[in-house]
Every structure is written in C-alpha cells, then in structure tokens.
Design a protein around this motif. Structure first.
Motif: not given
Length: 52
Positions: A42-46
């Motif tokens: 669910d992190g912003r950096i994918r």
C-alpha cells in the motif's frame, strides 16, 4: 500491476536472495519476501530502480 507480473517480480527476488544466501532454506526466504511485499503493497512508491 497484474498478479502475473507480481509473481514474476517476487520469484526474481527470491531467486536472487537464494543465490546470495544458499545456506538459508528457500521456503524461509519466500515467506519473508512475501511478508515484506505485502507490508509495502500500500506504499506510495511502487517501483524501484535496481543499481546492477
């Protein structure tokens, strides 16, 4: 990212770690990689650029 793409990425990470740490059981490495992947899902950096 599709499930197939996710599986390819996770398998590649497991393969690299298994090669680097041959004394560690592959199922143990796979379990840790899966846990860490899910904790970061669910992190912003994918994406990550590997510095090879």
């Amino acid at each position: 990212m599709s499930e197939a793409e996710k599986e390819v990425i996770i398998r590649a990470v497991i393969d690299r770690l298994s090669a680097r740490f041959p004394e560690a059981p592959r199922p143990h490495i796979a379990g840790i990689v899966g846990e860490e992947y899910e904790s970061l899902a669910d992190g912003r950096i994918r994406s990550y650029i590997h510095p090879d």
